[in-house]
Design a protein around this motif. Sequence first.
Motif, PDB file in Angstrom:
ATOM      1  N   ALA A  28      -4.237  53.785 -57.757  1.00 53.05           N
ATOM      2  CA  ALA A  28      -3.813  54.593 -58.909  1.00 53.05           C
ATOM      3  C   ALA A  28      -2.409  54.185 -59.328  1.00 53.05           C
ATOM      4  CB  ALA A  28      -3.842  56.074 -58.558  1.00 53.05           C
ATOM      5  N   ARG A  29      -2.164  54.201 -60.617  1.00 49.25           N
ATOM      6  CA  ARG A  29      -0.833  53.900 -61.143  1.00 49.25           C
ATOM      7  C   ARG A  29       0.070  55.109 -60.906  1.00 49.25           C
ATOM      8  NH1 ARG A  29      -0.602  49.251 -60.765  1.00 49.25           N
ATOM      9  NH2 ARG A  29       1.393  49.417 -61.752  1.00 49.25           N
ATOM     10  N   GLY A  41       7.479  64.504 -60.148  1.00 52.08           N
ATOM     11  CA  GLY A  41       8.268  64.026 -61.280  1.00 52.08           C
ATOM     12  C   GLY A  41       7.338  63.742 -62.447  1.00 52.08           C
ATOM     13  N   SER A  42       7.912  63.454 -63.568  1.00 52.04           N
ATOM     14  CA  SER A  42       7.121  63.248 -64.779  1.00 52.04           C
ATOM     15  C   SER A  42       6.437  61.888 -64.780  1.00 52.04           C
ATOM     16  CB  SER A  42       8.023  63.357 -66.005  1.00 52.04           C
ATOM     17  OG  SER A  42       8.868  62.224 -66.069  1.00 52.04           O
ATOM     18  N   GLU A  47       6.676  55.951 -64.454  1.00 57.08           N
ATOM     19  CA  GLU A  47       6.487  54.672 -65.140  1.00 57.08           C
ATOM     20  C   GLU A  47       7.786  53.887 -65.236  1.00 57.08           C
ATOM     21  OE1 GLU A  47       4.506  55.945 -68.707  1.00 57.08           O
ATOM     22  OE2 GLU A  47       2.535  55.879 -67.733  1.00 57.08           O
ATOM     23  N   ALA A  48       8.907  54.565 -65.478  1.00 56.80           N
ATOM     24  CA  ALA A  48      10.203  53.871 -65.518  1.00 56.80           C
ATOM     25  C   ALA A  48      10.525  53.274 -64.153  1.00 56.80           C
ATOM     26  CB  ALA A  48      11.299  54.825 -65.963  1.00 56.80           C
ATOM     27  N   THR A  57      15.212  55.360 -65.202  1.00 55.06           N
ATOM     28  CA  THR A  57      14.837  56.176 -64.044  1.00 55.06           C
ATOM     29  C   THR A  57      15.944  57.170 -63.716  1.00 55.06           C
ATOM     30  OG1 THR A  57      13.440  54.430 -63.133  1.00 55.06           O
ATOM     31  CG2 THR A  57      14.226  56.097 -61.595  1.00 55.06           C
ATOM     32  N   MET A  58      17.192  56.716 -63.706  1.00 55.05           N
ATOM     33  CA  MET A  58      18.297  57.619 -63.368  1.00 55.05           C
ATOM     34  C   MET A  58      18.488  58.685 -64.441  1.00 55.05           C
ATOM     35  SD  MET A  58      20.322  58.470 -61.071  1.00 55.05           S
ATOM     36  CE  MET A  58      21.805  59.406 -60.793  1.00 55.05           C
ATOM     37  N   TRP A  59      18.379  58.318 -65.719  1.00 56.69           N
ATOM     38  CA  TRP A  59      18.508  59.331 -66.781  1.00 56.69           C
ATOM     39  C   TRP A  59      17.425  60.399 -66.643  1.00 56.69           C
ATOM     40  CZ3 TRP A  59      22.464  60.717 -69.369  1.00 56.69           C
ATOM     41  CH2 TRP A  59      23.460  59.806 -69.721  1.00 56.69           C
ATOM     42  N   LEU A  60      16.200  59.978 -66.379  1.00 54.43           N
ATOM     43  CA  LEU A  60      15.114  60.949 -66.214  1.00 54.43           C
ATOM     44  C   LEU A  60      15.307  61.783 -64.952  1.00 54.43           C
ATOM     45  CD1 LEU A  60      12.173  58.681 -67.355  1.00 54.43           C
ATOM     46  CD2 LEU A  60      13.011  60.731 -68.524  1.00 54.43           C
TER      47      LEU A  60
END
Length: 153
Positions: A28-29, A41-42, A47-48, A57-60
């Motif tokens: 699975a991805r 997490g989202s 995906e990032a 990734t860090m901003w999210l």
Amino acid sequence: AGGSRGGGAPPPPLPPAPPPPRLGLGGARPGEVAARWPFLGSVALAEAHERGDRRETMWLHLSENHYADPVLARLHAFSTLASREPRLRALHPRLSVLTLSFRPTADRRNGPRLPAVIPTPTPDRFTVRTSTHIHDECTAPTALHLVLTDLPT
């Protein structure tokens, strides 16, 4: 005297090894896993991270705080505003203890010293370290203004 070492025919061949067990995500991805289990997490964060986009990734991570990190919770008012600013989104955020700083690249050692934001013990209040000095405690919108004003153009 000498004994026999087994002589004769070689041992029979070993049977083929079984296939390895399905480990990790089982094919699975990360986005699919995050969609199924939101506490991880989202989908965007997964995906990032999978793309290797450390900046995004860090901003999210800052805005979602899916680990309920107390430091990120203290920075939330500022990071929510900062994440909407294109000039800041182009930078790499870096968290060191309580200090949120920014770099033009992912390389932590090189580049100009850019502004940094430090949460104070008072909720939703911050001090900002700019190239000229450390500013008094202020609100998130004021901290954002100080950071943007101090960024090189």
